[in-house]
Design an enzyme around this catalytic site. Structure first.
Site, PDB file in Angstrom:
ATOM      1  N   SER A 175      -0.061  -9.955  -1.025  1.00 57.21           N
ATOM      2  CA  SER A 175       0.773  -9.142  -0.089  1.00 57.21           C
ATOM      3  C   SER A 175       2.351  -9.161   0.436  1.00 57.21           C
ATOM      4  O   SER A 175       2.759  -8.464  -0.036  1.00 57.21           O
ATOM      5  CB  SER A 175       0.147  -8.540   1.254  1.00 57.21           C
ATOM      6  OG  SER A 175      -0.595 -10.064   1.645  1.00 57.21           O
ATOM      7  N   HIS A 203      -3.499  -3.600  -2.375  1.00 60.35           N
ATOM      8  CA  HIS A 203      -2.432  -3.124  -2.720  1.00 60.35           C
ATOM      9  C   HIS A 203      -2.202  -3.399  -3.617  1.00 60.35           C
ATOM     10  O   HIS A 203      -1.439  -2.184  -4.805  1.00 60.35           O
ATOM     11  CB  HIS A 203      -1.108  -4.453  -2.719  1.00 60.35           C
ATOM     12  CG  HIS A 203      -0.855  -4.666  -1.362  1.00 60.35           C
ATOM     13  ND1 HIS A 203       0.288  -4.573  -0.318  1.00 60.35           N
ATOM     14  CD2 HIS A 203      -1.355  -6.060  -0.280  1.00 60.35           C
ATOM     15  CE1 HIS A 203       0.495  -4.381   0.729  1.00 60.35           C
ATOM     16  NE2 HIS A 203      -0.518  -5.705   0.742  1.00 60.35           N
ATOM     17  N   LYS A 235      -1.677   2.228   2.133  1.00 62.24           N
ATOM     18  CA  LYS A 235      -0.709   2.161   1.357  1.00 62.24           C
ATOM     19  C   LYS A 235      -0.408   3.033   0.357  1.00 62.24           C
ATOM     20  O   LYS A 235      -0.347   3.974   0.672  1.00 62.24           O
ATOM     21  CB  LYS A 235      -1.130   0.099   1.084  1.00 62.24           C
ATOM     22  CG  LYS A 235      -0.938  -0.675   2.281  1.00 62.24           C
ATOM     23  CD  LYS A 235      -1.429  -1.658   2.341  1.00 62.24           C
ATOM     24  CE  LYS A 235      -1.096  -2.246   3.215  1.00 62.24           C
ATOM     25  NZ  LYS A 235      -2.091  -4.219   3.882  1.00 62.24           N
TER      26      LYS A 235
HETATM   27  C1  LIG Z   1      -2.211  -4.103   4.682  1.00 66.59           C
HETATM   28  C2  LIG Z   1      -3.865  -4.945   4.162  1.00 66.59           C
HETATM   29  C3  LIG Z   1      -4.834  -4.784   4.696  1.00 66.59           C
HETATM   30  C4  LIG Z   1      -4.785  -4.745   6.146  1.00 66.59           C
HETATM   31  O1  LIG Z   1      -5.348  -3.251   6.543  1.00 66.59           O
HETATM   32  P1  LIG Z   1      -4.888  -2.145   7.362  1.00 66.59           P
HETATM   33  O2  LIG Z   1      -5.229  -1.113   6.836  1.00 66.59           O
HETATM   34  O3  LIG Z   1      -3.438  -2.096   7.228  1.00 66.59           O
HETATM   35  O4  LIG Z   1      -5.264  -2.764   8.718  1.00 66.59           O
HETATM   36  C5  LIG Z   1      -5.572  -6.241   4.783  1.00 66.59           C
HETATM   37  N1  LIG Z   1      -5.940  -7.015   3.321  1.00 66.59           N
HETATM   38  C6  LIG Z   1      -4.614  -6.616   2.671  1.00 66.59           C
HETATM   39  C7  LIG Z   1      -4.065  -7.518   1.408  1.00 66.59           C
HETATM   40  C8  LIG Z   1      -3.157  -6.159   2.978  1.00 66.59           C
HETATM   41  O5  LIG Z   1      -2.100  -6.211   2.461  1.00 66.59           O
END
Ligand SMILES: *Cc1c(COP(=O)(O)O)cnc(C)c1O
Length: 394
Positions: A175, A203, A235
């Site tokens: 991330s 991602h 995302k």
């Molecule tokens: C953003 C993210 C999460 C968390 O997801 P949310 O739905 O925002 O709680 C989990 N794992 C990774 C690798 C992330 O980048």
């Protein structure tokens, strides 16, 4: 008693104080933050779907039929047919037998890791894994071994030296760095050493692989090779929530054991409807991905020509490495003064001494938007070389 005010003061002195911007209007590249219109390069809405009319329409028109609230947990009476339909859709999208819809990626990781590993087991976790994975490991009470980032040989040595139940967990796309995990090799060593592989593709989903099916699909890995696939929906998919995909028996087991699935209210069914609509767009609209790839190439070429240090990333996550917390803040503030929003990412989100500007690109950006970003970066470049990184006011 602990002195909270003093701890906050220390954070400010270390350049680690964080505050929130107040956004009005929808999430999109031209973002109104604290009443100011800025060109934003920091959201994870990689395909520009967070404010998509088709998805908004699907959600709005479902509301009279399904209402607003989730009202109960899934195991009581909250499991709506809209959730069920989304789970089938997600299984199809990821090429898995079944899927389970969670409220957030954070909760999915807590639930999955603590359900699949326990006292006496060992979890192997990449050093750069997301905070929710780290917390899931702690919650599991299993022994946790962190392996050097992306280092399959080091992991393999650790696996070989460990007996008992083993779980390996990795981000698909990291991330804060934007690089992709060596998924094929990870799958191979996990198979050799009888370890269960969990890939969190927060991602990669929507962005990588055929029709946006993610990093695991791009690597061509089956349900046998990556038995536990976590994905988030807030995302690239542009809505909210998360899921775990895998075999029928895995999903059934998680329904019994994942506490962050069991002890929480179901998400609004309308959100599931919206997410199905979004998956339709993601699958169908390859144009978004090719536009995004063009923007990534354009940004990388431009930023490198200006002498900025980038990471080896071909994903929409394009960090500009700075190092010093104050320098990262100064660069971010200089860009903002020019109307461009890129947040500085500092420890503990990234390792000490690796502060950076995390630029993220979106299919919602135009070529001109990237030109504006590069122009602003050109103007701000002297900050990094000219010792202009004095402590800015916070
Ligand atoms: C953003 C993210 C999460 C968390 O997801 P949310 O739905 O925002 O709680 C989990 N794992 C990774 C690798 C992330 O980048």
């Amino acid at each position: 008693m602990r002195d909270f005010a003093q701890e906050i003061e220390q954070r400010k002195l270390a350049g680690l104080y964080r505050s929130r911007r107040l956004v009005s209007g929808p999430q999109q590249p031209t973002l109104v933050a604290d009443g100011k219109a800025l060109l934003s390069f920091c959201s994870n809405d990689y395909l520009g779907l967070a404010n998509n009319p088709e998805i908004i329409g699907a959600m709005t028109s479902s509301l009279p039929d399904v209402g607003v609230g989730g009202a109960a947990s899934h195991l009581v009476c909250g499991h709506h047919e809209a959730h069920h339909h989304l789970e089938q859709r997600l299984a199809m999208f990821t090429g898995r037998s079944a899927a389970l819809f969670f409220s957030t990626g954070y909760m999915a990781n807590l639930g999955v890791i603590s359900a699949l590993a326990g006292r006496g087991d060992t979890v192997f976790s990449d050093r750069l894994n997301h905070a929710s994975i780290i917390d899931g490991c702690i919650l599991s009470r299993a022994k946790v071994r962190r392996y050097p980032h992306g280092d399959v040989a080091a992991l393999e040595a650790m696996l070989a030296a460990t007996s008992g139940h083993k779980l390996v967990v990795t981000d698909g796309v990291f991330s804060m760095d934007g690089d992709i995990a060596p998924l094929r090799e990870l799958a191979r060593v996990c198979r050799c050493h009888d370890a269960l592989l969990v890939v969190d593709d927060a991602h990669g989903l929507g962005v990588l692989g055929p029709q946006g099916r993610g990093s695991v699909a791009e690597a061509g890995l089956s349900e046998e090779e990556v038995p536990v696939l976590v994905g988030t929906l807030g995302k690239g998919i542009g809505t909210s929530g998360a899921f775990v995909a895998g075999s029928e028996v895995l999903i059934d087991y998680l329904v019994q054991k994942a506490r962050t699935y069991i002890y929480t209210t179901a998400m609004p069914p309308a959100l599931a409807v919206a997410t199905c609509a979004s998956l339709d767009v993601v699958e169908r609209d390859g144009q978004r991905r090719s536009h995004l790839e063009g923007l990534i190439r354009k940004f990388r070429a431009g930023a490198q020509a200006l002498g900025y240090e980038l990471m080896p990333s071909r994903t929409p996550i394009q960090p500009i490495m700075i190092g010093d917390n104050w320098a990262a803040l100064a660069l971010s503030q200089s860009l903002e003064a020019q109307g461009v929003l890129v947040t500085a990412i500092r420890p503990p989100t990234v390792p000490e001494g690796e502060a950076r500007l995390r630029v993220t690109l979106s299919a919602g950006h135009s070529e001109r938007d990237v030109d504006l970003l590069l122009q602003a970066l050109a103007k701000s470049r002297p900050i990094l070389s000219g010792g202009g990184a004095g402590k800015p006011a916070i």
